[in-house]
Enzyme design. Structure first.
Site, PDB file in Angstrom:
ATOM      1  N   GLY A 203       9.577  15.923  -0.477  1.00  0.00           N
ATOM      2  CA  GLY A 203       9.870  14.468  -0.437  1.00  0.00           C
ATOM      3  C   GLY A 203       8.801  13.603  -1.233  1.00  0.00           C
ATOM      4  O   GLY A 203       7.803  14.327  -1.618  1.00  0.00           O
ATOM      5  N   PHE A 207       2.757   6.770  -1.830  1.00  0.00           N
ATOM      6  CA  PHE A 207       1.544   7.081  -1.978  1.00  0.00           C
ATOM      7  C   PHE A 207       1.268   8.869  -1.809  1.00  0.00           C
ATOM      8  O   PHE A 207       0.153   9.177  -1.890  1.00  0.00           O
ATOM      9  CB  PHE A 207       0.601   6.435  -1.029  1.00  0.00           C
ATOM     10  CG  PHE A 207       0.635   4.863  -0.845  1.00  0.00           C
ATOM     11  CD1 PHE A 207      -0.103   4.292  -1.968  1.00  0.00           C
ATOM     12  CD2 PHE A 207       1.538   4.472   0.043  1.00  0.00           C
ATOM     13  CE1 PHE A 207       0.354   2.712  -2.081  1.00  0.00           C
ATOM     14  CE2 PHE A 207       1.375   3.063   0.066  1.00  0.00           C
ATOM     15  CZ  PHE A 207       1.178   2.444  -1.102  1.00  0.00           C
ATOM     16  N   VAL A 210       5.140  15.552  -0.470  1.00  0.00           N
ATOM     17  CA  VAL A 210       5.151  16.412   0.358  1.00  0.00           C
ATOM     18  C   VAL A 210       5.630  17.831  -0.003  1.00  0.00           C
ATOM     19  O   VAL A 210       7.134  17.577  -0.599  1.00  0.00           O
ATOM     20  CB  VAL A 210       5.961  15.799   1.789  1.00  0.00           C
ATOM     21  CG1 VAL A 210       6.002  16.951   2.647  1.00  0.00           C
ATOM     22  CG2 VAL A 210       5.133  14.504   2.221  1.00  0.00           C
ATOM     23  N   LYS A 231      -6.655  10.988  -4.391  1.00  0.00           N
ATOM     24  CA  LYS A 231      -7.830  10.323  -3.969  1.00  0.00           C
ATOM     25  C   LYS A 231      -8.268   9.118  -4.728  1.00  0.00           C
ATOM     26  O   LYS A 231      -8.722   8.264  -3.869  1.00  0.00           O
ATOM     27  CB  LYS A 231      -8.963  11.671  -4.353  1.00  0.00           C
ATOM     28  CG  LYS A 231      -8.929  12.742  -3.359  1.00  0.00           C
ATOM     29  CD  LYS A 231     -10.175  13.497  -3.432  1.00  0.00           C
ATOM     30  CE  LYS A 231     -10.313  14.221  -4.723  1.00  0.00           C
ATOM     31  NZ  LYS A 231     -11.319  15.117  -4.681  1.00  0.00           N
ATOM     32  N   ASP A 328       5.165   1.421  14.304  1.00  0.00           N
ATOM     33  CA  ASP A 328       6.493   1.708  13.426  1.00  0.00           C
ATOM     34  C   ASP A 328       7.410   2.895  13.875  1.00  0.00           C
ATOM     35  O   ASP A 328       7.643   3.879  13.137  1.00  0.00           O
ATOM     36  CB  ASP A 328       5.644   2.360  12.141  1.00  0.00           C
ATOM     37  CG  ASP A 328       6.347   2.039  10.825  1.00  0.00           C
ATOM     38  OD1 ASP A 328       7.400   1.227  10.800  1.00  0.00           O
ATOM     39  OD2 ASP A 328       6.112   2.788   9.690  1.00  0.00           O
ATOM     40  N   GLU A 332      13.714   6.992  10.683  1.00  0.00           N
ATOM     41  CA  GLU A 332      12.984   7.834   9.528  1.00  0.00           C
ATOM     42  C   GLU A 332      11.644   8.719  10.080  1.00  0.00           C
ATOM     43  O   GLU A 332      11.288   9.596   9.573  1.00  0.00           O
ATOM     44  CB  GLU A 332      12.743   7.035   8.454  1.00  0.00           C
ATOM     45  CG  GLU A 332      13.907   6.253   7.861  1.00  0.00           C
ATOM     46  CD  GLU A 332      14.172   4.957   8.231  1.00  0.00           C
ATOM     47  OE1 GLU A 332      14.407   3.967   7.101  1.00  0.00           O
ATOM     48  OE2 GLU A 332      14.179   4.752   9.453  1.00  0.00           O
ATOM     49  N   ASN A 333      11.103   7.834  11.063  1.00  0.00           N
ATOM     50  CA  ASN A 333       9.842   8.656  11.829  1.00  0.00           C
ATOM     51  C   ASN A 333       9.996   9.329  12.891  1.00  0.00           C
ATOM     52  O   ASN A 333       9.097  10.028  13.769  1.00  0.00           O
ATOM     53  CB  ASN A 333       8.898   7.544  11.978  1.00  0.00           C
ATOM     54  CG  ASN A 333       8.162   6.774  10.757  1.00  0.00           C
ATOM     55  OD1 ASN A 333       8.306   7.394   9.598  1.00  0.00           O
ATOM     56  ND2 ASN A 333       7.783   5.846  11.003  1.00  0.00           N
ATOM     57  N   ASP A 349       4.443   9.992  11.810  1.00  0.00           N
ATOM     58  CA  ASP A 349       3.845   8.827  10.987  1.00  0.00           C
ATOM     59  C   ASP A 349       3.276   7.873  11.856  1.00  0.00           C
ATOM     60  O   ASP A 349       3.554   6.868  12.300  1.00  0.00           O
ATOM     61  CB  ASP A 349       4.893   8.216  10.297  1.00  0.00           C
ATOM     62  CG  ASP A 349       4.455   7.590   9.079  1.00  0.00           C
ATOM     63  OD1 ASP A 349       3.279   7.073   9.122  1.00  0.00           O
ATOM     64  OD2 ASP A 349       5.404   7.352   8.243  1.00  0.00           O
TER      65      ASP A 349
END
Length: 467
Positions: A203, A207, A210, A231, A328, A332-333, A349
């Site tokens: 995925g 930022f 995976v 980084k 959150d 999705e989490n 998450d």
């Protein structure tokens, strides 16, 4: 009281995927992609936080803590695993160099060849130690939000002070020079990082990326999910940095079968790598959207919904007992897997999670995902994160039963119209599905507009639907 209405028209065509980006920002995204620029809740300017380049230094941390013998592991954030999931907003950490007399045998670096990416530092996994209590905000202020008065940033990108003990292993000096091998992130498949061989991309997030990886040192080729964050992005965003450090510090205390676990962290030339427990069943979002909650006759399988939701509510209740709020919670989490044929879930998450003071629980940082936020957050009021988590559970349960989100702006609608729906706490049930009154009662008890009228999670199992 929450208004529960029967829909006079057809059900919405599809479930919408939403994502939270960073701290204090909420964003809406449709399943087939963004339409127009993301909308966000305006935040005050972030504080100026000084930090260094993130490169481990040959110094021994001296930070003290009131918690002796901390867990010998860096817990990590938990991404989702579907290819177009944009919510990988959590970030790992640069591991400082802490001398160690001898490294475990498993830390033997892989042979230097054209497929091995040099490792600068790593934190291998260790056996879980007995659960200890979660530190409070006085003992570890960085477990709160950047906006908190008590928040204390400790400078460079590094392990939180709580983790400062000699467990971080730096690879041999011969591996430290990035000149040994430069790598292109677009060609990582087939490469080796420490003992992990990268198999394929799982995925891509805002930022991070995976990857599915297998351990070359284990006979069964154990699978892991490696989340890679640039980084340079961490160094440019103080809020991202604080989110990472808070998530690491929180997760080390959350040892629960319903919560994703850390396996290791690694630093390479351009990225921080989080080695996560791999969960192969995908997201609850996709399971719901693909009508996984329906039986062979096309009716809602309330027995399955009931079992999964009770697992989720139990994990969240346990988390709240540790004085941790997630902030959150969304489809999705939540990740799925099967254990001896039984469908199980794990919560992932924790980038927006934080510790609260149970005596003064009200928070002010507005964060989360638009379709899941509680009315008090929409109003900009102080909120108890335990009660906003409870509201989000109501949104999740409704979606599992109905197949779509209860509060969702229609095409062309403004964000204010979505927030108006949330403030009214008015949900519309589908006419083409038979959903029991007892199931609707659970949703109603969770989606109470007044926070103090929402059911306590400890009382959920006693409702008639679960009997």
């Amino acid at each position: 009281m929450t208004k529960l209405m029967q829909d006079a028209g057809p059900s919405p065509k599809s479930l919408q995927r939403v994502s939270s980006v960073g701290l204090g920002i909420v964003e809406r995204q449709k399943r087939q992609g963004l339409k127009g620029p993301p909308k966000s809740i305006t935040l005050p300017p972030p504080p100026i936080i000084r930090f260094d380049s993130g490169t481990p230094k040959d110094t021994n941390p001296t930070a003290s803590t009131a918690f002796p013998n901390p867990r010998r592991i860096l817990p990590l954030p938990s991404p989702s695993y579907v290819g177009d999931q944009p919510a990988f907003t959590k970030h790992d950490i640069v591991s400082p160099f802490i001398p160690c007399e001898s490294a475990p045998p498993s830390l033997t670096p892989p042979p230097l060849d054209d497929t091995a990416i040099p490792v600068i530092s790593l934190s291998p996994s260790f056996p879980a130690q007995p659960l200890r209590r979660m530190p409070n905000l006085t003992e570890l202020p960085m477990l709160g939000d950047v906006d908190d008065d008590h928040f204390d940033d400790h400078g460079s990108l590094s392990v939180p002070p709580l983790m400062a003990e000699p467990v971080m292993m730096r690879e041999q000096q011969s591996l430290l020079s990035p000149a040994i091998q430069h790598y292109d992130e677009t060609t990582l498949t087939g490469k080796t990082i420490w003992k992990f061989r990268i198999n394929r991309l799982l995925g891509v997030g805002a930022f991070s990326k995976v990857y599915l990886a297998t351990s070359e040192e284990e006979p069964d080729k154990k699978k892991s999910a490696i989340k890679m964050i640039g980084k340079s992005k961490m160094l440019k965003d103080p809020r991202m940095k604080s989110s990472v450090e808070r998530e690491v510090a929180v997760l080390q205390f959350l040892q629960h079968p319903g919560i994703i676990q850390l396996e290791a962290t690694m630093e390479i030339e351009q990225h921080m790598c989080l080695v996560l427990e791999y969960v192969d069943g995908g997201e609850l979002f996709d399971f719901v959207q693909q009508q996984g909650m329906l039986d062979l006759a096309g009716n809602v399988d309330e027995i399955m919904v009931k079992d999964l939701f009770l697992q989720l509510a139990t994990a969240v209740q346990w988390m709240h007992e540790q004085n941790v709020v997630h902030r959150d919670l969304k489809l999705e989490n939540i990740l799925l897997y099967r254990d001896n044929g039984t469908l199980k879930l794990k919560l992932s998450d924790f980038g927006l999670a934080r510790v609260i003071d149970p005596d003064q629980p009200l928070l002010t940082t507005r964060c989360g995902s638009e379709e899941y936020v509680a009315p008090e957050i929409v109003q900009g009021l102080g909120y108890d994160g335990r009660l906003t988590d409870t509201w989000a559970l109501g949104v999740i349960l409704f979606s599992m039963l109905a197949g779509y989100l209860p509060f969702s702006a229609r095409t062309g609608a403004s964000l204010s119209q979505l927030f108006y729906q949330i403030m009214q706490a008015c949900v519309r049930w589908p006419k083409d599905q038979v959903i029991s009154d007892h199931a609707k009662q659970v949703v109603e008890s969770l989606l109470q507009r007044q926070p103090d009228k929402r059911i306590a999670l400890v009382d959920v199992p006693s409702l008639p639907w679960f009997q």
